[in-house]
Design a protein around this motif. Structure first.
Motif, PDB file in Angstrom:
ATOM      1  N   VAL A 134       0.842  -1.206   0.000  1.00  0.00           N
ATOM      2  CA  VAL A 134       0.000   0.000   0.000  1.00  0.00           C
ATOM      3  C   VAL A 134       0.873   1.251   0.000  1.00  0.00           C
ATOM      4  CG1 VAL A 134      -1.652   1.332   1.377  1.00  0.00           C
ATOM      5  CG2 VAL A 134      -1.998  -1.114   1.051  1.00  0.00           C
ATOM      6  N   SER A 135       1.929   1.230   0.775  1.00  0.00           N
ATOM      7  CA  SER A 135       2.852   2.370   0.785  1.00  0.00           C
ATOM      8  C   SER A 135       3.470   2.585  -0.593  1.00  0.00           C
ATOM      9  CB  SER A 135       3.959   2.148   1.818  1.00  0.00           C
ATOM     10  OG  SER A 135       3.434   2.084   3.106  1.00  0.00           O
ATOM     11  N   TRP A 136       3.809   1.486  -1.269  1.00  0.00           N
ATOM     12  CA  TRP A 136       4.385   1.609  -2.602  1.00  0.00           C
ATOM     13  C   TRP A 136       3.365   2.162  -3.593  1.00  0.00           C
ATOM     14  CZ3 TRP A 136       8.368   2.609  -5.208  1.00  0.00           C
ATOM     15  CH2 TRP A 136       8.373   2.427  -6.589  1.00  0.00           C
ATOM     16  N   LEU A 137       2.115   1.749  -3.474  1.00  0.00           N
ATOM     17  CA  LEU A 137       1.088   2.292  -4.370  1.00  0.00           C
ATOM     18  C   LEU A 137       0.980   3.802  -4.235  1.00  0.00           C
ATOM     19  CD1 LEU A 137      -1.763  -0.367  -4.147  1.00  0.00           C
ATOM     20  CD2 LEU A 137      -0.271   0.124  -6.088  1.00  0.00           C
ATOM     21  N   ILE A 138       1.181   4.308  -3.051  1.00  0.00           N
ATOM     22  CA  ILE A 138       1.140   5.756  -2.831  1.00  0.00           C
ATOM     23  C   ILE A 138       2.443   6.410  -3.291  1.00  0.00           C
ATOM     24  CG2 ILE A 138       0.984   7.542  -1.048  1.00  0.00           C
ATOM     25  CD1 ILE A 138      -0.825   5.568   0.507  1.00  0.00           C
ATOM     26  N   ALA A 139       3.557   5.765  -3.014  1.00  0.00           N
ATOM     27  CA  ALA A 139       4.878   6.373  -3.262  1.00  0.00           C
ATOM     28  C   ALA A 139       5.388   6.218  -4.682  1.00  0.00           C
ATOM     29  CB  ALA A 139       5.894   5.774  -2.303  1.00  0.00           C
ATOM     30  N   ARG A 140       4.792   5.356  -5.480  1.00  0.00           N
ATOM     31  CA  ARG A 140       5.404   5.078  -6.800  1.00  0.00           C
ATOM     32  C   ARG A 140       5.363   6.269  -7.739  1.00  0.00           C
ATOM     33  NH1 ARG A 140       1.450   0.706  -9.656  1.00  0.00           N
ATOM     34  NH2 ARG A 140      -0.403   2.008  -9.680  1.00  0.00           N
ATOM     35  N   ARG A 141       4.541   7.238  -7.480  1.00  0.00           N
ATOM     36  CA  ARG A 141       4.568   8.431  -8.341  1.00  0.00           C
ATOM     37  C   ARG A 141       5.841   9.232  -8.145  1.00  0.00           C
ATOM     38  NH1 ARG A 141       0.053  11.919  -5.273  1.00  0.00           N
ATOM     39  NH2 ARG A 141      -0.632   9.879  -4.669  1.00  0.00           N
TER      40      ARG A 141
END
Length: 143
Positions: A134-141
């Motif tokens: 979930v953190s990666w989904l937010i941070a991948r931008r």
């Protein structure tokens, strides 16, 4: 600068998502084991865990974030697997430092029922992998 933003997202979001996954996992585990009143543990864990989530989860979130940041820099395709891999690495690190309760090795001459310990270990694995994903989904931008 990208890595710092990714680490910041993992540090802020990861422990809170991990708290929710942990609370739901413990409540579900109690219900599955025949104690449906154990589901009431989940809201209490969330309520009281808000004060401790970052204290407990921050080191593992930073390990997962660092792993995700390195993987994002090395791979052209940035799918959710990067966050899951970071979570798996943070779980492995936590297990190595004995921060996660793992069952003892099974002995053929004295079999022990380790169902509870295996279930707790599975909940911790889910905490690490889901919170990192979930953190990666937010941070991948930022990657």
């Amino acid at each position: 600068m990208r890595s710092a933003k990714i680490l910041l997202v993992f540090a802020l979001v990861g422990p809170l998502v991990g708290l929710i996954v942990f609370a739901l996992g413990i409540g579900s585990m109690a219900s599955i084991n025949g104690k449906p009143e154990g589901m009431w543990v989940s809201p209490l864990l969330i309520l009281y865990g808000l004060f401790f989530a970052h204290f407990v989860g921050l080191p593992w979130a930073l390990i997962a974030g660092l792993c995700a940041s390195i993987l994002a820099a090395c791979t052209p395709r940035r799918g959710i697997w990067i966050g899951a891999a970071g979570g798996a690495l943070s779980f492995a690190t936590a297990a190595m430092f004995k921060a996660v309760p793992l069952p003892p090795p099974v002995s053929p001459e004295a079999p022990i029922d380790n169902t509870f310990t295996w279930t707790i270990a599975a909940v911790y694995l889910l905490v690490h992998v889901i919170s990192a994903a979930v953190s990666w989904l937010i941070a991948r931008r930022f990657a």
